[in-house]
Enzyme design. Structure first.
Site: not given
Lengths: 355, 355
Positions: A140, A220
């Site tokens: 990711c 994130h």
């Protein structure tokens, strides 16, 4: 119709299965799962043929009233390609199974880069995976960085990338993970492994990364610095350039979106499946130029940003479509892009012009 | 077609608007909002006529490219009934507006009980709101307790309820709220206001509550004790009784659902709008009898459990349907109940019987 098997039906696997089902040129051959938990009940409800990872663990499914179509070996035999979405490290153990069946396979970014011939990002190196037997869809975070780096690299040249990754501690269902109430240097060694991982996609790129882990579960957040070879006259040029990228979402200042909580709320309001955010979310106001230094902050949804990349990787490996065609079809079928943000921007511009 | 105006388009208001739209016997007259943020962009995308709460604040909407249908005064004039979903305390300020237009209104549980003639829960006192002009739909926690208390009260009699409410600090988008890294007695006085609030629905019920606030955003969790007047012979009788209630969801032990994170993941997997959980989620294994003391733990989704209650309250006030009819229609149109859990249970039972 390409038959795609999904080995590992967790956070990524269940999303890849639904994304495969949404494509006109592929179908889900089945999904393999270790335990008969609520996620397995979801697979049964979705009517995905369910395969047990381990012969010894079929009793649990039986007791939970879930029918099994066979074991993972049967699934691989019945698939044209397998997406391995098992936990980090298990993919490497599974590779001999795929080799035995002579079935191409995609692995996820948690595996070591050496597991596959190619580390893949649809925007950066789609063609490199064509005809490869084993491909690794990067993580990711690496996906998020690759998408941002690609257009900047093409238009301005990059001298160096320096990025701090403030990573979520775990996914929303991973109740047992940490940290709680701390911001951990993780890894404490610098550069973190993320920079070299980006280099598996951009071998020539000079990039250093620093990683931390914080007690959040939603997304994130990257604090990015890119030193350009040549800076544009005006930062608005960069903003327009990034806005033109289909998997970068510009977050306008007036929208009141201050973090991952509001981003997820936005995605849920938009009726997205599982509230997924497949695009990098870049705070438009954060895009700044100081000399040749470009700065910005972006949020990355760890549960879903690699999902469209897996779909594109399937097409690249099997030669179904070329890169631009595949990306466009994936975007359209998944619903990538958020018209309420774009439209508001356009409506506001139209109105200002009219005023 | 009953025209429903929604004053306040935040966490509750946007959900009530979508729920109204899903009903065959009512429609959204419009929604009123203070600021032109991402939630307002969602209202525009959903094509709800948007009204400004304040004449002085229309410029912001204009600048964001959002068209306004008028001000909240126009909305009330155009509505048969208004659902006031403004922040706690603002509802009381709005009541004169509804009185001026002679328009019935629902208020939310954050308002003082004295704001309305009736405090409402669809399972407990549907008929009491019929023909009332002003009705207060009780809070998420009071709704959760009322649903649980109702069937127990009917079948076994209740001597006393003692409950600890471990409440989430804020909603997922309320980034600025606390506590962080603490479990606060809140309020520190005992009993907390929640017990008396349940008594607005069950005036004769003997109930004490203790409130805490913790650093989570997903759901409240209640640790419930109910001293019964008469205990059943076997705890399974209580489990079956609760399982028969349409807005109580039994969480089976084998499903691996250990908290609010997995509950939300389950709801998102099921494709529920915004991952909403309209039902009380009761951990089946926690249902325990010790003498006449019944214990259990339940999770309450603070963003959505009052939404079906608002729909039922609209029908009660306007006399559209009787209680059982309204609850059934609301359940069906919203998709209340989670067949993957029920079916698994039935499949497992069938299989055990067959074995």
């Amino acid at each position: 119709m390409l038959r795609v098997g999904i080995n590992g039906y967790g956070t990524i696997g269940k999303r890849v299965a639904d994304a495969v089902r949404a494509q006109p040129d592929m179908e889900v051959a089945g999904v393999a799962k270790v335990s008969p938990d609520y996620v397995a009940l979801g697979a049964a409800e979705a009517e995905y043929p369910l395969y047990a990872v381990d012969e010894d663990r079929t009793d649990g499914f039986h007791e939970a009233g879930i029918d099994l179509a066979g074991t993972v070996d049967d699934l691989v035999a019945d698939s044209d390609i397998v997406v391995d979405a098992t936990p980090s490290g298990i993919g490497a153990q599974n590779r001999p199974l795929y080799e035995r069946h002579d079935t191409p396979a995609l692995f996820q970014g948690g595996e070591d880069a050496t597991i596959a011939e190619v580390s893949f990002n649809a925007r950066a190196n789609y063609d490199e995976a064509t005809d490869a037997d084993y491909v690794r869809v990067v993580s990711c975070n690496t996906t998020g960085l690759s998408r941002l780096v690609s257009p900047i690299h093409e238009d301005y040249g990059i001298e160096k990338v320096r990025t701090t990754l403030v990573r979520r501690g775990g996914d929303p269902d991973q109740t047992g993970r940490g940290p709680i109430n701390d911001a951990l240097p993780d890894p404490v060694s610098i550069p973190s492994h993320h920079g070299p991982d980006v280099q598996t996609v951009f071998p020539e790129l000079d990039i250093d990364t620093i990683g931390l882990k914080v007690p959040t579960t939603m997304m994130h957040v990257h604090a990015v610095n890119i030193t350009l070879e040549e800076a544009p006259d005006d930062v608005s040029e960069i903003r327009d350039r990034l806005r033109g990228e289909d998997r970068l979402l510009m977050i306008p200042d007036y929208a009141g979106i201050d973090g991952a909580g509001t981003l997820k709320d936005l995605a849920l309001d938009a009726g997205r499946p599982r509230g997924d955010i497949w695009e990098n979310c870049i705070w438009e106001e954060s895009i700044t130029i100081e000399g040749r230094d470009l700065y910005c902050m972006q949020a990355i949804h760890q549960e879903s940003d690699v999902v469209p990349e897996n779909i594109d990787a399937i097409r690249s490996v099997t030669g179904l479509l070329d890169g631009p065609e595949s990306r466009a079809l994936t975007n359209e079928t998944l619903g990538i892009g958020l018209s309420r943000l774009d439209n508001a921007e356009e409506r506001a511009v139209d109105r200002q012009t009219a005023d």
